[in-house]
Design a protein around this motif. Structure first.
Motif, PDB file in Angstrom:
ATOM      1  N   ARG A   7     -14.365  12.546  10.273  1.00  0.00           N
ATOM      2  CA  ARG A   7     -14.015  11.429   9.332  1.00  0.00           C
ATOM      3  C   ARG A   7     -12.919  12.104   8.246  1.00  0.00           C
ATOM      4  N   GLY A   8     -13.111  12.974   7.843  1.00  0.00           N
ATOM      5  CA  GLY A   8     -12.399  13.508   6.744  1.00  0.00           C
ATOM      6  C   GLY A   8     -10.904  13.521   7.134  1.00  0.00           C
ATOM      7  N   ILE A   9     -10.891  14.246   8.392  1.00  0.00           N
ATOM      8  CA  ILE A   9      -9.320  14.593   9.079  1.00  0.00           C
ATOM      9  C   ILE A   9      -8.794  13.313   9.461  1.00  0.00           C
ATOM     10  N   GLY A  10      -9.428  12.452  10.175  1.00  0.00           N
ATOM     11  CA  GLY A  10      -9.108  11.033  10.398  1.00  0.00           C
ATOM     12  C   GLY A  10      -8.549  10.235   9.136  1.00  0.00           C
ATOM     13  N   MET A  11      -9.393  10.249   8.148  1.00  0.00           N
ATOM     14  CA  MET A  11      -8.661   9.276   6.777  1.00  0.00           C
ATOM     15  C   MET A  11      -7.640  10.231   6.311  1.00  0.00           C
ATOM     16  N   GLY A  12      -7.638  11.603   6.438  1.00  0.00           N
ATOM     17  CA  GLY A  12      -6.507  12.244   5.730  1.00  0.00           C
ATOM     18  C   GLY A  12      -5.035  11.893   6.449  1.00  0.00           C
ATOM     19  N   LEU A  13      -5.227  11.976   7.926  1.00  0.00           N
ATOM     20  CA  LEU A  13      -4.088  11.327   8.565  1.00  0.00           C
ATOM     21  C   LEU A  13      -3.684  10.079   8.188  1.00  0.00           C
ATOM     22  N   ASN A  15      -4.218   8.257   5.695  1.00  0.00           N
ATOM     23  CA  ASN A  15      -3.551   8.137   4.121  1.00  0.00           C
ATOM     24  C   ASN A  15      -2.006   8.479   4.260  1.00  0.00           C
ATOM     25  N   ALA A  16      -1.846   9.720   5.022  1.00  0.00           N
ATOM     26  CA  ALA A  16      -0.615  10.429   4.964  1.00  0.00           C
ATOM     27  C   ALA A  16       0.474   9.650   5.758  1.00  0.00           C
ATOM     28  N   VAL A  17      -0.015   8.724   6.881  1.00  0.00           N
ATOM     29  CA  VAL A  17       0.910   7.917   7.662  1.00  0.00           C
ATOM     30  C   VAL A  17       1.079   6.541   6.822  1.00  0.00           C
ATOM     31  N   VAL A  18       0.092   5.935   6.059  1.00  0.00           N
ATOM     32  CA  VAL A  18       0.429   4.829   5.297  1.00  0.00           C
ATOM     33  C   VAL A  18       1.368   5.219   4.064  1.00  0.00           C
ATOM     34  N   ARG A  19       1.141   6.597   3.602  1.00  0.00           N
ATOM     35  CA  ARG A  19       2.304   6.747   2.493  1.00  0.00           C
ATOM     36  C   ARG A  19       3.547   6.831   3.170  1.00  0.00           C
ATOM     37  N   LEU A  20       3.813   7.385   4.444  1.00  0.00           N
ATOM     38  CA  LEU A  20       5.104   7.620   4.896  1.00  0.00           C
ATOM     39  C   LEU A  20       5.748   6.017   5.152  1.00  0.00           C
ATOM     40  N   GLY A  88      -3.183  14.732   0.450  1.00  0.00           N
ATOM     41  CA  GLY A  88      -2.143  15.312  -0.545  1.00  0.00           C
ATOM     42  C   GLY A  88      -1.240  16.557  -0.054  1.00  0.00           C
ATOM     43  N   LEU A  89      -1.991  17.315   0.858  1.00  0.00           N
ATOM     44  CA  LEU A  89      -0.953  18.315   1.260  1.00  0.00           C
ATOM     45  C   LEU A  89      -0.106  17.717   2.404  1.00  0.00           C
ATOM     46  N   LEU A  90      -0.378  16.789   3.303  1.00  0.00           N
ATOM     47  CA  LEU A  90       0.416  16.393   4.147  1.00  0.00           C
ATOM     48  C   LEU A  90       1.659  15.620   3.462  1.00  0.00           C
ATOM     49  N   SER A  91       1.393  14.693   2.542  1.00  0.00           N
ATOM     50  CA  SER A  91       2.215  14.066   1.862  1.00  0.00           C
ATOM     51  C   SER A  91       3.172  14.789   1.123  1.00  0.00           C
ATOM     52  N   LEU A 102       8.282   9.978  -1.347  1.00  0.00           N
ATOM     53  CA  LEU A 102       6.841   9.559  -1.288  1.00  0.00           C
ATOM     54  C   LEU A 102       6.183   9.497  -2.481  1.00  0.00           C
ATOM     55  N   GLY A 103       6.965   9.936  -3.590  1.00  0.00           N
ATOM     56  CA  GLY A 103       6.370   9.779  -4.766  1.00  0.00           C
ATOM     57  C   GLY A 103       6.816  10.867  -5.927  1.00  0.00           C
ATOM     58  N   GLN A 104       7.687  12.037  -5.216  1.00  0.00           N
ATOM     59  CA  GLN A 104       7.951  12.942  -5.955  1.00  0.00           C
ATOM     60  C   GLN A 104       6.948  13.811  -6.912  1.00  0.00           C
ATOM     61  N   ASN A 105       6.090  13.744  -6.223  1.00  0.00           N
ATOM     62  CA  ASN A 105       4.856  14.664  -6.881  1.00  0.00           C
ATOM     63  C   ASN A 105       4.702  16.089  -6.357  1.00  0.00           C
ATOM     64  N   GLY A 106       4.384  16.910  -7.184  1.00  0.00           N
ATOM     65  CA  GLY A 106       4.244  18.221  -6.978  1.00  0.00           C
ATOM     66  C   GLY A 106       2.952  18.557  -6.298  1.00  0.00           C
ATOM     67  N   LEU A 107       2.696  19.851  -5.777  1.00  0.00           N
ATOM     68  CA  LEU A 107       1.644  19.998  -5.034  1.00  0.00           C
ATOM     69  C   LEU A 107       0.458  20.136  -5.948  1.00  0.00           C
TER      70      LEU A 107
END
Length: 227
Positions: A7-13, A15-20, A88-91, A102-107
């Motif tokens: 569930r964590g990996i799925g929701m992380g992916l 979120n990253a796709v939606v932000r993209l 956060g890492l993928l974004s 995608l927001g110009q946010n740092g790591l």
């Protein structure tokens, strides 16, 4: 892999796709950026609701007793932490390979504040969805139980009614089979007319030895004139 990791990996992916997709849409329609962000946020929440709601429904069906159910709260808390950090890492990585921002946010920001917001969203929404899923199953189970009880009560009423009808029919059959008995009527003694006019003779009293009993005047008892 355990449930929380999937569930964590799925929701992380997700979120990253939606932000993209959000970054691409904002670059194309910059004046609609605010509305597009709300749409993207609603899409993420919808995925969480469906996934966590299915978990709640499945867990309650597999474990009708709440004490035997799976601790989905901890499962989704761990999943939320994994999803927040992974998203956060993928974004941050994807932002290096695309022409739009995608927001110009740092790591550091992505792994702290950005990840905290994602974790909070996933955990709160998933907890509510799990609760609602279990509540739906409990409600359906109560309806089925009430329907089953009503059917059994109706069947008992039919059986009791049939037994009463058979008993009444049996009593009617026995009453018809028994002969009718008439109670004898007592007739009052009737005397003939001549009995009322018959003379009655009064005999004088006698002693134990058969001699007539005399009074003080020497008359026999039982006659007014001593005869």
């Amino acid at each position: 892999m355990t449930g929380w990791a999937v569930r964590g990996i799925g929701m992380g992916l997700i979120n990253a796709v939606v932000r993209l997709l959000l970054g691409a849409a904002v670059s194309m329609w910059p004046l609609s950026g605010s509305a597009l962000r709300w749409v993207a946020y609603a899409l993420v929440i919808l995925v969480i609701v469906v996934w966590a709601g299915i978990d709640g429904v499945r867990d309650r069906r597999n474990h009708p007793d709440p004490d035997d159910g799976q601790d989905l709260t901890m499962v989704w808390l761990k999943a939320a932490v994994v999803a927040g950090l992974l998203a956060g890492l993928l974004s941050w990585i994807i932002d290096f390979f695309v022409d739009f921002s995608l927001g110009q946010n740092g790591l550091i920001f992505e792994l702290t504040s950005g990840a905290a917001f994602t974790i909070l969203t996933i955990f709160v929404v998933a907890s509510i969805a799990v609760f609602v899923g279990r509540l739906i199953v409990n409600r359906d189970a109560k309806k089925k139980l009430a329907t089953s009880d009503a059917d059994r009560a109706h069947d008992r009423e039919l059986v009791n009614a049939g037994s009463a009808q058979r008993a009444e029919a049996s009593r009617d059959t026995r009453s018809q089979a028994e002969p009718t008995r008439s109670e004898p009527t007592r007739s009052e003694p009737q005397w003939a007319a001549e009995h009322g006019e018959a003379d009655t003779e009064v005999f004088s009293a006698v002693d134990a030895d058969g001699k007539p009993r005399l009074d003080k005047r020497g008359n026999r008892h039982g006659t007014a004139d001593g005869s």
